[in-house]
Design an enzyme around this catalytic site. Structure first.
Site, PDB file in Angstrom:
ATOM      1  N   GLY A  34       0.822  -1.149   0.085  1.00 35.48           N
ATOM      2  CA  GLY A  34      -0.083   0.004  -0.024  1.00 35.48           C
ATOM      3  C   GLY A  34       0.956   1.246  -0.193  1.00 35.48           C
ATOM      4  N   GLY A  40       9.136  -1.198   2.216  1.00 33.98           N
ATOM      5  CA  GLY A  40       8.652  -1.335   3.706  1.00 33.98           C
ATOM      6  C   GLY A  40       9.318  -0.322   4.682  1.00 33.98           C
ATOM      7  N   LYS A  51      20.925   4.735   8.034  1.00 40.01           N
ATOM      8  CA  LYS A  51      22.293   4.570   7.761  1.00 40.01           C
ATOM      9  C   LYS A  51      22.953   5.611   6.766  1.00 40.01           C
ATOM     10  CE  LYS A  51      21.572   1.950   9.898  1.00 40.01           C
ATOM     11  NZ  LYS A  51      20.552   1.121  10.577  1.00 40.01           N
ATOM     12  N   GLY A 176      14.243   5.009  25.865  1.00 40.72           N
ATOM     13  CA  GLY A 176      14.778   3.726  25.562  1.00 40.72           C
ATOM     14  C   GLY A 176      16.164   3.794  24.845  1.00 40.72           C
ATOM     15  N   VAL A 233       9.914   6.135  32.339  1.00 42.43           N
ATOM     16  CA  VAL A 233       9.184   7.239  32.004  1.00 42.43           C
ATOM     17  C   VAL A 233       7.947   7.164  32.449  1.00 42.43           C
ATOM     18  CG1 VAL A 233       8.604   8.537  29.849  1.00 42.43           C
ATOM     19  CG2 VAL A 233      10.889   7.619  30.230  1.00 42.43           C
ATOM     20  N   ARG A 269       8.866  -2.203  19.099  1.00 45.04           N
ATOM     21  CA  ARG A 269       7.980  -1.979  17.921  1.00 45.04           C
ATOM     22  C   ARG A 269       6.961  -3.343  18.297  1.00 45.04           C
ATOM     23  NH1 ARG A 269       9.317   0.866  13.596  1.00 45.04           N
ATOM     24  NH2 ARG A 269       8.297  -0.752  12.272  1.00 45.04           N
ATOM     25  N   ALA A 317      15.669  -7.167   9.970  1.00 42.55           N
ATOM     26  CA  ALA A 317      15.321  -7.241   8.438  1.00 42.55           C
ATOM     27  C   ALA A 317      15.835  -8.602   7.865  1.00 42.55           C
ATOM     28  CB  ALA A 317      16.003  -6.067   7.797  1.00 42.55           C
ATOM     29  N   HIS A 441      46.839  -8.805   6.224  1.00 45.33           N
ATOM     30  CA  HIS A 441      47.412  -7.810   7.241  1.00 45.33           C
ATOM     31  C   HIS A 441      47.593  -6.547   6.393  1.00 45.33           C
ATOM     32  CE1 HIS A 441      49.432  -5.745  10.170  1.00 45.33           C
ATOM     33  NE2 HIS A 441      50.362  -5.485   9.458  1.00 45.33           N
TER      34      HIS A 441
HETATM   35  P1  NAI Z   1      14.183  -2.089  21.811  1.00 46.80           P
HETATM   36  O1  NAI Z   1      13.426  -3.224  22.359  1.00 46.80           O
HETATM   37  O2  NAI Z   1      15.670  -2.381  21.243  1.00 46.80           O
HETATM   38  O3  NAI Z   1      14.656  -1.247  23.013  1.00 46.80           O
HETATM   39  C1  NAI Z   1      13.596  -0.656  23.753  1.00 46.80           C
HETATM   40  C2  NAI Z   1      14.159   0.093  25.032  1.00 46.80           C
HETATM   41  O4  NAI Z   1      13.161   0.864  25.693  1.00 46.80           O
HETATM   42  C3  NAI Z   1      14.447  -0.971  25.985  1.00 46.80           C
HETATM   43  O5  NAI Z   1      15.958  -0.859  26.490  1.00 46.80           O
HETATM   44  C4  NAI Z   1      13.479  -0.976  27.198  1.00 46.80           C
HETATM   45  O6  NAI Z   1      14.023  -1.276  28.386  1.00 46.80           O
HETATM   46  C5  NAI Z   1      13.268   0.804  27.229  1.00 46.80           C
HETATM   47  N1  NAI Z   1      11.851   1.219  27.613  1.00 46.80           N
HETATM   48  C6  NAI Z   1      10.841   0.460  27.570  1.00 46.80           C
HETATM   49  N2  NAI Z   1       9.748   1.131  28.261  1.00 46.80           N
HETATM   50  C7  NAI Z   1      10.415   2.176  28.836  1.00 46.80           C
HETATM   51  C8  NAI Z   1      10.020   3.237  29.721  1.00 46.80           C
HETATM   52  N3  NAI Z   1       8.657   3.595  29.955  1.00 46.80           N
HETATM   53  N4  NAI Z   1      11.002   4.126  30.332  1.00 46.80           N
HETATM   54  C9  NAI Z   1      12.256   3.942  29.918  1.00 46.80           C
HETATM   55  N5  NAI Z   1      12.805   3.154  29.009  1.00 46.80           N
HETATM   56  C10 NAI Z   1      11.852   2.082  28.405  1.00 46.80           C
HETATM   57  O7  NAI Z   1      13.480  -1.366  20.651  1.00 46.80           O
HETATM   58  P2  NAI Z   1      13.720  -0.121  19.953  1.00 46.80           P
HETATM   59  O8  NAI Z   1      15.100   0.492  19.869  1.00 46.80           O
HETATM   60  O9  NAI Z   1      12.477   0.691  19.766  1.00 46.80           O
HETATM   61  O10 NAI Z   1      13.940  -0.983  18.339  1.00 46.80           O
HETATM   62  C11 NAI Z   1      12.613  -1.720  17.998  1.00 46.80           C
HETATM   63  C12 NAI Z   1      13.104  -2.862  17.038  1.00 46.80           C
HETATM   64  O11 NAI Z   1      13.570  -2.484  15.981  1.00 46.80           O
HETATM   65  C13 NAI Z   1      13.847  -3.678  17.768  1.00 46.80           C
HETATM   66  O12 NAI Z   1      13.402  -5.004  17.674  1.00 46.80           O
HETATM   67  C14 NAI Z   1      15.359  -3.593  16.966  1.00 46.80           C
HETATM   68  O13 NAI Z   1      16.134  -4.898  17.080  1.00 46.80           O
HETATM   69  C15 NAI Z   1      14.858  -3.229  15.751  1.00 46.80           C
HETATM   70  N6  NAI Z   1      15.807  -2.501  15.082  1.00 46.80           N
HETATM   71  C16 NAI Z   1      16.933  -2.959  14.770  1.00 46.80           C
HETATM   72  C17 NAI Z   1      17.934  -2.080  13.892  1.00 46.80           C
HETATM   73  C18 NAI Z   1      19.170  -2.726  13.935  1.00 46.80           C
HETATM   74  O14 NAI Z   1      19.348  -3.987  13.781  1.00 46.80           O
HETATM   75  N7  NAI Z   1      20.289  -1.911  13.750  1.00 46.80           N
HETATM   76  C19 NAI Z   1      17.742  -0.689  13.893  1.00 46.80           C
HETATM   77  C20 NAI Z   1      16.356  -0.399  14.552  1.00 46.80           C
HETATM   78  C21 NAI Z   1      15.603  -1.112  14.875  1.00 46.80           C
END
Ligand code: NAI
Length: 462
Positions: A34, A40, A51, A176, A233, A269, A317, A441
Site C-alpha cells: 500500500g 517497507g 544508515k 529507551g 518514564v 515495536r 530485516a 594484514h
Molecule cells: P528495543 O526493544 O531495542 O529497546 C527499547 C528500550 O526501551 C529497552 O531498552 C526498554 O527497556 C526501554 N523502555 C521501554 N519502556 C520504557 C520506559 N517506560 N521508560 C524508559 N525506557 C523504556 O526497541 P527499539 O530500539 O525501539 O527497536 C525496535 C525494534 O527494531 C527492535 O527489535 C530492534 O532490534 C529493531 N531495530 C533494529 C535495528 C538494527 O538491527 N540495527 C535498527 C533499528 C531497529
C-alpha cells in the site's frame, strides 16, 4: 479473477525477498503493497535512511575530530540539514526503485493497495479479489508507543519522525536505550544536540553481552550522550519551552524530569496486522499479538503463512529475509530452513556493535562450561592507524570442544566482521579453525583471529 500461486502481503525485506525467491522457483507471484514505494519500513523509514544519516554524521565527526590530526586542514564544517535530508531521500529512492526493477526482472506483479484476506485462497485489494493457492503475510511492525504519550511526529516522534525533523534540535530526550534510541540518538549528538537517554533497565541494549553493554555506554557517553538509567518514564508534557519527560528512578522511587526540543520514543515495536481480517479468518495470534506459526511458517489456516516482524523472534530485516526465502522454498516443495541460532545483530553507531550466538550470561544460566578469548582493537595496527582502537572482539567457545558458541564485538567494521564467525558457526567450527586461517594484514579482521588465538595458546599482539 487472477489466479496466483502466491500472494505476498507486504513488500518489506521479508515480503519482497520471499516474492523474488518464489518467482525464481517458478511460482506465479504477486505482492500487495500500500505504500507508494516498495521496501517497507526498512527501506523507507528504517534501516536504510538511518544508515544515510549515520554515515553523514560520522563523516562530520571525522572532519571535526580527526582531519587535523592527519594534516587535513578545513574550515569549520557547516551542516546543511536540508541537503542532508535530500541525500537521505536520494538513498531511499535508489533502493526502493531497485526493488521495483527486481520485481520487473523476476516477473513479480505489484498490486498497489492494502490487502484483506476474506477467506483462505483469496486476497482482496480495494474492489478486486485475487485468487491464490498460497498467502504469505509479511506485514511487518509499527512503533509501540508508551501509554498516555501522544506522538505528533514533530516534537514527540518515533523513529519515522526522527528521520525527517523539520529543523535540527538543540536538545533531544530519547526514551529507551535500545537499537533505535542509540543509533538515532548518536546521529543528533554528532549534529550538536544535547542528547539524554532515559532507560528503564540498568544497562543499554537489553540482552546483549554485559561487557559490550558497559563499553558501549562508556563510549557513547564520551561522545557526549547522557544516560539516566533505571528510570521508568511516566509522561511527556508539551510546552512552549520544550517537551518535558518525567520519570521515576526504580531504585528509590524518586521523580525527576528532563526537558528538550524533541523527544524520541524508542521503546520497541509491535506486529502490524491491522486490516488483514485475521480475526474473521480465525488466524491464531500469540499473547503478544504476533501471528503464531509452526516450523515451516504456516499459520493454523490452510495456505496462509507468515514471516518477519509480524511473527515471533527478533525484529530484524535479515531474519525476515531469511524466512522469506525459506517459506518460498517450502511453498515450492523444497526444504526451506532458517538457523535461528546464527542470526547476527548489529548496531550501526560508531563504533559499531555486533553479536551472534550465546552471551556469557546465557551460558552461565544454562550451566554450560565455556572459555573466552578476547582481543582489544588497541592491538590491531589498522585500527590504531585510523583512530579506531576502541573496543574488542570477544569469542566464546565450548570449554571442552573449542566449538564457537558466540561472538560479541564492539569496534571498527564490527557489522561486517561478525559474518566470519557466522559462517564459522554454520560450519560448526572451533576457535582453532579461525585461528589457523590466514587473515590479511593489515585488516580489522585480524582482531577476530587474535580473539580466536586467545581461546588457545594466546593472542600474539596482546
Ligand atoms: P528495543 O526493544 O531495542 O529497546 C527499547 C528500550 O526501551 C529497552 O531498552 C526498554 O527497556 C526501554 N523502555 C521501554 N519502556 C520504557 C520506559 N517506560 N521508560 C524508559 N525506557 C523504556 O526497541 P527499539 O530500539 O525501539 O527497536 C525496535 C525494534 O527494531 C527492535 O527489535 C530492534 O532490534 C529493531 N531495530 C533494529 C535495528 C538494527 O538491527 N540495527 C535498527 C533499528 C531497529
Amino acid at each position: 479473477m487472477s489466479q496466483y500461486d502466491l500472494i505476498v502481503i507486504g513488500a518489506g525485506p521479508g515480503g519482497y525477498v520471499c516474492a523474488i525467491r518464489a518467482a525464481q522457483l517458478g511460482l506465479k507471484t504477486a505482492v500487495v503493497e500500500g505504500r507508494d514505494t516498495l521496501g517497507g519500513t526498512c527501506l523507507n523509514v528504517g534501516c536504510i535512511p538511518s544508515k544515510a544519516l549515520l554515515h553523514a554524521t560520522h563523516s562530520l565527526h571525522e572532519a571535526e575530530e580527526n582531519f587535523a590530526k592527519m594534516g587535513l586542514q578545513t574550515g569549520p564544517v557547516q551542516v546543511d540539514w536540508a541537503k542532508m535530508q535530500e541525500y537521505k531521500q536520494s538513498v531511499i529512492e535508489g533502493n526502493t526503485k531497485g526493488i521495483e526493477f527486481l520485481f520487473k526482472k523476476n516477473k513479480v506483479d505489484w498490486i498497489k493497495g492494502w490487502a484483506t484476506i476474506p477467506a483462505p485462497g483469496r486476497v482482496q485489494v480495494g474492489d478486486t479479489t485475487y485468487e491464490t493457492r498460497n498467502i504469505v503475510i509479511a506485514s511487518g511492525s509499527e512503533p509501540s508507543a508508551l501509554p498516555g504519550i501522544e506522538i505528533d511526529e514533530e516534537t514527540v516522534v518515533t523513529s519515522t519522525g526522527a528521520l525527517a525533523l523539520a529543523a535540527l534540535p538543540k536538545s533531544m530526550v530519547v526514551i529507551g536505550a535500545g537499537v533505535i534510541g542509540l543509533e538515532l540518538g548518536s546521529v543528533y549528538a554528532r549534529l550538536g544536540a544535547a542528547v539524554t537517554v532515559v532507560e528503564y533497565l540498568d544497562a543499554v541494549t537489553p540482552g546483549m553481552d554485559g561487557e559490550v553493554q558497559k563499553t558501549f555506554q562508556r563510549l557513547l557517553s564520551r561522545q557526549g550522550m547522557k544516560f539516566v538509567m533505571g528510570a521508568a518514564v511516566q509522561s511527556v508534557a508539551k510546552g512552549k519551552d520544550g517537551q518535558t519527560v518525567s520519570y521515576k528512578l526504580r531504585k528509590n522511587d524518586k521523580e525527576d524530569s528532563v526537558t528538550a526540543d524533541v523527544v524520541l520514543v524508542a521503546t520497541g515495536r509491535r506486529p502490524f496486522t491491522e486490516g488483514l481480517g485475521l480475526d474473521r479468518l480465525g488466524v491464531t495470534l500469540t499473547p503478544r499479538g504476533q501471528i503464531a506459526v509452526n516450523g515451516q511458517w504456516a499459520t493454523n489456516v490452510q495456505g496462509v503463512f507468515a514471516i518477519g516482524d509480524a511473527t515471533p523472534g527478533p525484529m530484524l530485516a535479515h531474519k525476515a529475509e531469511d524466512e522469506g526465502m525459506a517459506v518460498a522454498e517450502v511453498i515450492a516443495g523444497q526444504h526451506g530452513h532458517v538457523n535461528y541460532d546464527v542470526i547476527p545483530g548489529v548496531i550501526y553507531t560508531h563504533p559499531e556493535v555486533a553479536s551472534v550466538g550465546k552471551t556469557e550470561e546465557q551460558l552461565k544460566d544454562e550451566g554450560r562450561a565455556y572459555k573466552v578469548g578476547k582481543f582489544s582493537f588497541m592491538g590491531n595496527g589498522r585500527a590504531k592507524a585510523v583512530f579506531a582502537g576502541d573496543g574488542f572482539v570477544k569469542l566464546i567457545v565450548d570449554k571442552e570442544t573449542d566449538r564457537i558458541l558466540g561472538c560479541h564485538l564492539i569496534g571498527p567494521g564490527a557489522g561486517d566482521l561478525i559474518h566470519e564467525i557466522c559462517v564459522a558457526m554454520e560450519f560448526g567450527a572451533a576457535a582453532e579453525d579461525v585461528a589457523r586461517t590466514c587473515h590479511a594484514h593489515p585488516t580489522f579482521s585480524e582482531a577476530v583471529r587474535e580473539a580466536a588465538l586467545a581461546c588457545g595458546d594466546g593472542a600474539i599482539h596482546a
